[in-house]
Design a protein around this motif. Sequence first.
Motif, PDB file in Angstrom:
ATOM      1  N   LEU A 127       0.837  -1.201   0.000  1.00 44.25           N
ATOM      2  CA  LEU A 127       0.000   0.000   0.000  1.00 44.25           C
ATOM      3  C   LEU A 127       0.867   1.245   0.000  1.00 44.25           C
ATOM      4  CD1 LEU A 127      -3.075   0.612   2.280  1.00 44.25           C
ATOM      5  CD2 LEU A 127      -1.231   2.279   2.243  1.00 44.25           C
ATOM      6  N   VAL A 128       0.405   2.272  -0.704  1.00 49.94           N
ATOM      7  CA  VAL A 128       1.049   3.588  -0.699  1.00 49.94           C
ATOM      8  C   VAL A 128      -0.031   4.650  -0.554  1.00 49.94           C
ATOM      9  CG1 VAL A 128       2.252   5.313  -2.096  1.00 49.94           C
ATOM     10  CG2 VAL A 128       3.101   2.971  -2.027  1.00 49.94           C
ATOM     11  N   ALA A 129       0.220   5.634   0.298  1.00 48.87           N
ATOM     12  CA  ALA A 129      -0.636   6.810   0.401  1.00 48.87           C
ATOM     13  C   ALA A 129       0.246   8.036   0.171  1.00 48.87           C
ATOM     14  CB  ALA A 129      -1.302   6.896   1.774  1.00 48.87           C
ATOM     15  N   LEU A 130      -0.218   8.957  -0.666  1.00 49.74           N
ATOM     16  CA  LEU A 130       0.586  10.158  -0.939  1.00 49.74           C
ATOM     17  C   LEU A 130      -0.316  11.381  -1.080  1.00 49.74           C
ATOM     18  CD1 LEU A 130       0.071  10.607  -4.195  1.00 49.74           C
ATOM     19  CD2 LEU A 130       1.926   8.983  -4.439  1.00 49.74           C
ATOM     20  N   ARG A 131       0.297  12.543  -0.918  1.00 53.71           N
ATOM     21  CA  ARG A 131      -0.426  13.809  -1.047  1.00 53.71           C
ATOM     22  C   ARG A 131      -0.656  14.116  -2.521  1.00 53.71           C
ATOM     23  NH1 ARG A 131       0.010  17.951   2.956  1.00 53.71           N
ATOM     24  NH2 ARG A 131       0.554  19.387   1.267  1.00 53.71           N
ATOM     25  N   ILE A 132      -1.862  14.536  -2.828  1.00 58.54           N
ATOM     26  CA  ILE A 132      -2.224  14.810  -4.209  1.00 58.54           C
ATOM     27  C   ILE A 132      -1.555  16.086  -4.724  1.00 58.54           C
ATOM     28  CG2 ILE A 132      -4.171  15.464  -5.700  1.00 58.54           C
ATOM     29  CD1 ILE A 132      -5.905  13.566  -4.014  1.00 58.54           C
ATOM     30  N   ASP A 133      -1.399  17.088  -3.874  1.00 55.11           N
ATOM     31  CA  ASP A 133      -0.925  18.390  -4.363  1.00 55.11           C
ATOM     32  C   ASP A 133       0.576  18.484  -4.567  1.00 55.11           C
ATOM     33  OD1 ASP A 133      -0.120  18.387  -1.733  1.00 55.11           O
ATOM     34  OD2 ASP A 133      -1.086  20.292  -1.202  1.00 55.11           O
ATOM     35  N   ASP A 134       1.356  17.559  -4.002  1.00 57.32           N
ATOM     36  CA  ASP A 134       2.803  17.649  -4.181  1.00 57.32           C
ATOM     37  C   ASP A 134       3.501  16.299  -4.339  1.00 57.32           C
ATOM     38  OD1 ASP A 134       2.771  16.649  -1.581  1.00 57.32           O
ATOM     39  OD2 ASP A 134       3.346  18.565  -0.652  1.00 57.32           O
ATOM     40  N   GLY A 135       2.774  15.183  -4.247  1.00 62.34           N
ATOM     41  CA  GLY A 135       3.377  13.867  -4.442  1.00 62.34           C
ATOM     42  C   GLY A 135       4.131  13.321  -3.257  1.00 62.34           C
ATOM     43  N   GLU A 136       4.142  14.028  -2.125  1.00 55.83           N
ATOM     44  CA  GLU A 136       4.898  13.538  -0.979  1.00 55.83           C
ATOM     45  C   GLU A 136       4.234  12.289  -0.388  1.00 55.83           C
ATOM     46  OE1 GLU A 136       5.582  16.654   1.816  1.00 55.83           O
ATOM     47  OE2 GLU A 136       7.100  17.613   0.554  1.00 55.83           O
ATOM     48  N   ARG A 163      -2.674  17.248 -12.609  1.00 55.60           N
ATOM     49  CA  ARG A 163      -1.248  17.524 -12.764  1.00 55.60           C
ATOM     50  C   ARG A 163      -0.419  16.453 -12.060  1.00 55.60           C
ATOM     51  NH1 ARG A 163       1.571  21.939 -14.336  1.00 55.60           N
ATOM     52  NH2 ARG A 163      -0.351  23.175 -14.418  1.00 55.60           N
ATOM     53  N   PHE A 164       0.608  15.945 -12.765  1.00 57.10           N
ATOM     54  CA  PHE A 164       1.521  14.965 -12.185  1.00 57.10           C
ATOM     55  C   PHE A 164       2.510  15.656 -11.255  1.00 57.10           C
ATOM     56  CE2 PHE A 164       5.812  13.103 -12.418  1.00 57.10           C
ATOM     57  CZ  PHE A 164       5.575  11.842 -11.887  1.00 57.10           C
ATOM     58  N   HIS A 165       2.682  15.101 -10.064  1.00 55.53           N
ATOM     59  CA  HIS A 165       3.713  15.559  -9.133  1.00 55.53           C
ATOM     60  C   HIS A 165       4.623  14.375  -8.818  1.00 55.53           C
ATOM     61  CE1 HIS A 165       1.897  19.487  -8.325  1.00 55.53           C
ATOM     62  NE2 HIS A 165       0.725  18.872  -8.317  1.00 55.53           N
ATOM     63  N   GLN A 166       5.908  14.584  -9.008  1.00 54.94           N
ATOM     64  CA  GLN A 166       6.887  13.536  -8.748  1.00 54.94           C
ATOM     65  C   GLN A 166       6.735  12.976  -7.337  1.00 54.94           C
ATOM     66  OE1 GLN A 166      10.198  12.003 -10.133  1.00 54.94           O
ATOM     67  NE2 GLN A 166       9.285  10.886  -8.444  1.00 54.94           N
ATOM     68  N   PRO A 167       6.373  11.697  -7.171  1.00 52.70           N
ATOM     69  CA  PRO A 167       6.313  11.124  -5.818  1.00 52.70           C
ATOM     70  C   PRO A 167       7.697  11.154  -5.161  1.00 52.70           C
ATOM     71  CG  PRO A 167       5.146   9.728  -7.376  1.00 52.70           C
ATOM     72  CD  PRO A 167       5.909  10.736  -8.184  1.00 52.70           C
ATOM     73  N   THR A 168       7.725  11.453  -3.885  1.00 48.60           N
ATOM     74  CA  THR A 168       8.996  11.504  -3.172  1.00 48.60           C
ATOM     75  C   THR A 168       8.791  11.137  -1.722  1.00 48.60           C
ATOM     76  OG1 THR A 168      10.868  12.933  -2.569  1.00 48.60           O
ATOM     77  CG2 THR A 168       8.704  13.963  -2.673  1.00 48.60           C
ATOM     78  N   ILE A 169       9.833  10.590  -1.129  1.00 45.47           N
ATOM     79  CA  ILE A 169       9.787  10.222   0.287  1.00 45.47           C
ATOM     80  C   ILE A 169      10.775  11.052   1.094  1.00 45.47           C
ATOM     81  CG2 ILE A 169      11.549   8.401   0.239  1.00 45.47           C
ATOM     82  CD1 ILE A 169       9.607   6.705   1.968  1.00 45.47           C
TER      83      ILE A 169
END
Length: 552
Positions: free
Chosen positions: A279-288, A445-451
């Motif tokens: 599972l992955v959860a990330l923020r829509i507005d910045d990909g974090e 809009r695509f936002h680069q996922p990042t950790i």
Amino acid sequence: MDNRDSYLPDSVHRAPAGQAARRRRGGVRAVTAVAVVLAVGAGGAYAAGVGPFAGGDDGPDPAALEQARAFLADWAGGRLPSAAARTTDPGTAQEVLGNFTGGLDIAEPRLVAGEPASAEDGSVTVPFTARMPVTGLGTWTYRSKLPLREAGEGRWKVDWRLSLVHPRLSGTEKFRLEREERDVPEVTDRDGVTLPVGELPSLAPVLGQLTGGGTGSGPRGAVQLVDRVTGEVERTEVRFGGTEGPRDDEPVRTTLDADWQSAAERALAHETEGKNAALVALRIDDGEILAVANSPASGFNRAVSGTYAPGSTWKIVTSTALLLKDAVALDDVVDCPKYLTVGKQFHNVETSEFPGATFRKDFTESCNTAFIGLRDELGDGELGEVAGEYFGVGREWHVGIPSYDGSVPAARDETEKAASMIGQGRLQANPLIMASVTATAVSGRFHQPTITPGGAGGAAVPTTPLPDRVVAQLRELMRATVTEGTARGLADLPGEVGAKTGTAEVSEEQDNNGWLVAYRGNVAVACVVEEGVTGGGSAGPVVHSLLKAVPE
């Protein structure tokens, strides 16, 4: 130092080397679909008789390619007796394969077959790419080849030899894993709160991959080629980890959220019935990335590096491609029959049908046949183009930890094109990719996922924003899937929740993988449950548990 060898028995040491284009506001025809996976990925995925070698008189015998893919699928899936039985030396093959993966702490190999080639003597060679996740360290990637020879009556066998496991494995050389134990540094979430790594087991493999802002934190190790007799190191095949030791005064900073991470781990632990899941959860507005969790927690990071057919969750991308060119409207009639034959027979889950259904209904009920019926509206490579240009899939991502960034190859025949429409064929993704796809679909809009805070560095992934009209339609479709479709299990949650379920066929020997993607507020979530049978029934409870546990 902890040394582990890929031991082999002494005997081995001595061995020699439909008409959807007629779109009408009252009647587009439809198509079907449980599809197939041509690549061998996490858990082992295999399907016979599909692709450019299914039928036709030119090129290698399709039965040879089928046997090669079956061998790789069994090896990847841990079915070593079955894999060994496909070779000319089953006893030795089973022992070698087990010792190789066990001795090197390899969890769930990912093996992808390439294009076969025939030789003048009638033998066939199938190259393959091996991605070997070494537990707690990283992934060792290399290429090798499977030799096959005819065994009579149209049957083929893998011509067993050590070098097919790895080109440098031989009767005189073997591989050894060396680990260097290091102190586990402090890890903080997005608010600077120390994450209790011991209570969040999914963080262990993630921590081992984190750059920690260049401090070189995390475990280190190497796979070395050594002489079987003397143990002398002949070469280092792959090295894991940084060259500097961790700095005690600098914690590893992440974008994770302690509440989301904890809820994600509990959801996987309580709702998957012991099945492999991620599972992955990330923020829509910045990909974090807010949470990344795996079950089992140790070993391979399925959530970020897994290679799965995304199944019907991919219909988000397929719908985008269709809506971008006005190939269909939500209220167009696109019939949903039980079956449709495009080189092979496709069908819907539980062979359901919805005569006279609108495209909206086809999406919310995840009708495979309707989507396949629209295949002529898209060019052979158009799905991949849309996936890359708007969603960043298949581009080089910079997540902050090693990741698999997806693959959407152009269809090589009509059957494969039909399968691609519903997220099968040779398409590959993972929860990180599908969470990002969901975030892009509902935001435009695509936002680069990042950790890692501030991004992981590297060049930005070039993409094009989605038109507002397409975003509005995608949100409407995903919301309707919760209120009246296959994701009804999420309907009791507070807030506006949108979702898409997915069921991805793996092989005849394995149950389907279950998928579900969802959004609520500023968070997008994706979950896969291996052999979960259906998305709503397996991944649905996981996502429900997660969203229920964390306030909107």
